[in-house]
Write a protein that holds these residues in place. Structure first.
Motif, PDB file in Angstrom:
ATOM      1  N   TRP A 113       0.888  -1.389   0.061  1.00  0.00           N
ATOM      2  CA  TRP A 113       0.001  -0.139   0.048  1.00  0.00           C
ATOM      3  C   TRP A 113       0.819   1.289   0.124  1.00  0.00           C
ATOM      4  CZ3 TRP A 113      -4.697  -0.698  -1.073  1.00  0.00           C
ATOM      5  CH2 TRP A 113      -5.509  -1.979  -0.787  1.00  0.00           C
ATOM      6  N   ASP A 114       2.091   1.227   0.632  1.00  0.00           N
ATOM      7  CA  ASP A 114       2.980   2.273   0.409  1.00  0.00           C
ATOM      8  C   ASP A 114       4.151   2.565  -0.611  1.00  0.00           C
ATOM      9  OD1 ASP A 114       4.621   0.261   1.291  1.00  0.00           O
ATOM     10  OD2 ASP A 114       5.245   0.878   2.870  1.00  0.00           O
ATOM     11  N   LYS A 115       3.841   1.812  -1.726  1.00  0.00           N
ATOM     12  CA  LYS A 115       4.614   2.120  -2.720  1.00  0.00           C
ATOM     13  C   LYS A 115       4.261   3.188  -3.762  1.00  0.00           C
ATOM     14  CE  LYS A 115       2.977  -1.235  -6.160  1.00  0.00           C
ATOM     15  NZ  LYS A 115       3.529  -2.242  -7.190  1.00  0.00           N
ATOM     16  N   GLY A 116       3.054   3.577  -3.597  1.00  0.00           N
ATOM     17  CA  GLY A 116       2.473   4.567  -4.805  1.00  0.00           C
ATOM     18  C   GLY A 116       1.448   4.071  -5.294  1.00  0.00           C
ATOM     19  N   ASP A 117       0.917   4.544  -6.203  1.00  0.00           N
ATOM     20  CA  ASP A 117      -0.302   4.116  -7.200  1.00  0.00           C
ATOM     21  C   ASP A 117       0.089   2.856  -7.834  1.00  0.00           C
ATOM     22  OD1 ASP A 117      -2.975   4.094  -7.968  1.00  0.00           O
ATOM     23  OD2 ASP A 117      -2.977   5.675  -9.421  1.00  0.00           O
ATOM     24  N   PHE A 118      -1.019   2.004  -7.986  1.00  0.00           N
ATOM     25  CA  PHE A 118      -0.871   1.196  -9.018  1.00  0.00           C
ATOM     26  C   PHE A 118      -2.223   0.582  -9.383  1.00  0.00           C
ATOM     27  CE2 PHE A 118      -1.382  -0.698  -4.800  1.00  0.00           C
ATOM     28  CZ  PHE A 118      -2.314  -1.725  -4.680  1.00  0.00           C
ATOM     29  N   LEU A 119      -2.224  -0.186 -10.525  1.00  0.00           N
ATOM     30  CA  LEU A 119      -3.571  -0.556 -11.261  1.00  0.00           C
ATOM     31  C   LEU A 119      -4.608  -1.143 -10.113  1.00  0.00           C
ATOM     32  CD1 LEU A 119      -2.656  -1.962 -14.650  1.00  0.00           C
ATOM     33  CD2 LEU A 119      -3.933   0.267 -14.302  1.00  0.00           C
ATOM     34  N   GLY A 120      -5.858  -0.512 -10.126  1.00  0.00           N
ATOM     35  CA  GLY A 120      -6.741  -1.239  -9.142  1.00  0.00           C
ATOM     36  C   GLY A 120      -6.492  -0.790  -7.558  1.00  0.00           C
ATOM     37  N   ARG A 121      -5.751   0.140  -7.282  1.00  0.00           N
ATOM     38  CA  ARG A 121      -5.398   0.246  -5.997  1.00  0.00           C
ATOM     39  C   ARG A 121      -6.797   1.086  -5.334  1.00  0.00           C
ATOM     40  NH1 ARG A 121      -4.083   4.116  -2.038  1.00  0.00           N
ATOM     41  NH2 ARG A 121      -2.221   3.435  -0.734  1.00  0.00           N
ATOM     42  N   ALA A 122      -7.288   1.842  -5.725  1.00  0.00           N
ATOM     43  CA  ALA A 122      -8.572   2.653  -5.373  1.00  0.00           C
ATOM     44  C   ALA A 122      -9.656   1.676  -4.855  1.00  0.00           C
ATOM     45  CB  ALA A 122      -8.768   3.702  -6.124  1.00  0.00           C
ATOM     46  N   PRO A 123     -10.082   1.053  -6.122  1.00  0.00           N
ATOM     47  CA  PRO A 123     -11.349   0.184  -5.678  1.00  0.00           C
ATOM     48  C   PRO A 123     -10.783  -1.095  -4.528  1.00  0.00           C
ATOM     49  CG  PRO A 123     -10.559  -0.693  -8.014  1.00  0.00           C
ATOM     50  CD  PRO A 123      -9.999   0.868  -7.282  1.00  0.00           C
TER      51      PRO A 123
END
Length: 359
Positions: A253-263
């Motif tokens: 969770w703490d590495k930055g954004d990734f595909l599908g992170r928000a949902p």
């Protein structure tokens, strides 16, 4: 009719009398004349070799490769580094379903071999974008698994036998350039070798001569189930998230954004509606995928994978159930109209056999 793809070892399998079946668009060995049960037990007690060339290899190279992978995948490659392998997920950007579960081989500073499931290779190429190349047809992959795997391999390839768990390295065997990783899908110790397609039969023959027994995908599936490992299309796939599958440890969770992170984050905050659990039943009757799980006598879940465990001598299953169902609880599985009691247990069903000393 769609023509099935074949492994570079297809002729070798046929010469051994293998039973071939369609798997992910490939014609692959399900078992050899010894049978799935014998192959399963050989992996638990000695050593076997699987042809897993149906798995994809998507190569991405260059200075932007790491950044592309960090955005596309859930885990954090910076936790490992070059010369290591990592298990990770590719998620759907809209609902966080697991598009594929993947092993990444970080071969050198700017070279990554991304290993998707057979039918998902094209989708992984698309998700990684420009610079990702499908090199599946250029190589074969041999999985050498079992407590005696390193000891037997040491006689013909000492350098490969010494590869560490989840380590990756380029190596040569008889002048042939290969990539070796300390990975596998059986729950036992072992390693996997990517060898150029044209040279695969020679390595296969040498491995068999060293004492490895050939094993097919039937045994690979019962072994992975005993190990409590998920299979895409069963425990992972459309409508199934990493958190529902109990694999939250592959999300950084703490590495930055990734595909599908928000949902996925929204689901984490709201709580999952179902949870994958391991179940055992008394007796030899095997539970099967899609059978209904009963909680307090009412339908509440579904089996995703089930079979007879050769090692435990009883039926075992993975199933999605309500998140309130905990380890130690008793539920039931509807097996052809009969409510068969099942115990919720902590996976794996079977622990690995200690690896034999190399020398």
């Amino acid at each position: 009719m769609t023509t099935l793809r074949t492994s570079p070892l297809d002729a070798s399998h046929r010469a051994l009398g293998a039973k071939l079946v369609e798997f992910g668009g490939w014609d692959m060995p399900l078992s050899y004349p010894s049978g799935t049960l014998a192959e399963h037990r050989a992996c638990r007690t000695e050593a076997v070799v699987f042809d897993v060339s149906h798995l994809g290899t998507v190569r991405i190279t260059g200075p932007e490769a790491l950044g592309r992978l960090q955005f596309a995948l859930t885990n954090d490659l910076d936790k490992v580094g070059p010369g290591r392998a990592q298990y990770t997920h590719l998620l759907d950007a809209d609902d966080a379903s697991v598009v594929d579960d993947i092993i990444v081989w970080w071969v050198d500073d700017e070279t990554f071999d991304v290993m998707p499931n057979a039918s998902n290779t094209a989708g992984v190429v698309g998700a990684l974008g420009e610079g990702a190349v499908d090199v599946t047809e250029t190589r074969a992959i041999l999985a050498l698994q079992g407590p005696a795997a390193r000891r037997l391999l040491h006689g013909i390839w000492p350098e490969a036998a010494a590869i560490g768990r989840f380590h990756v390295a380029r190596m040569t065997w008889n002048g042939i350039d290969c990539v070796v990783a300390g990975t596998g899908y059986t729950g036992e110790d072992g390693l996997e070798v990517a060898v150029p397609a044209a040279d695969a039969p020679a390595l296969w023959d040498a491995v068999l001569a060293a004492g490895f027994a050939p094993a097919g995908l039937g045994a690979r599936d019962t072994l992975r189930l005993e190990a409590g490992l998920p299979l895409h299309g069963h425990e992972l796939g459309e409508g199934i998230t990493t958190l529902q599958a109990g694999l939250g440890w592959v999300v950084s969770w703490d590495k930055g954004d990734f595909l599908g992170r928000a949902p996925l984050l929204a689901e984490k905050e709201a709580g999952v509606a179902r949870r994958l659990r391991a179940l055992t039943i008394e007796g030899r009757r095997p539970p099967r995928a899609d059978q209904v799980v009963l909680v307090d006598g009412q339908p509440a879940g579904v089996v995703t994978s089930g079979n007879f465990s050769p090692t435990r001598g009883q039926g075992i299953a993975l199933a999605f159930v309500p998140p309130t169902v905990a380890i130690g609880d008793t539920v039931a599985i509807d097996v052809r109209g009969e409510a068969v009691p099942a115990q919720v247990v902590k996976p794996p069903f079977v622990t690995a056999t200690p690896a034999e000393p190399v020398a």
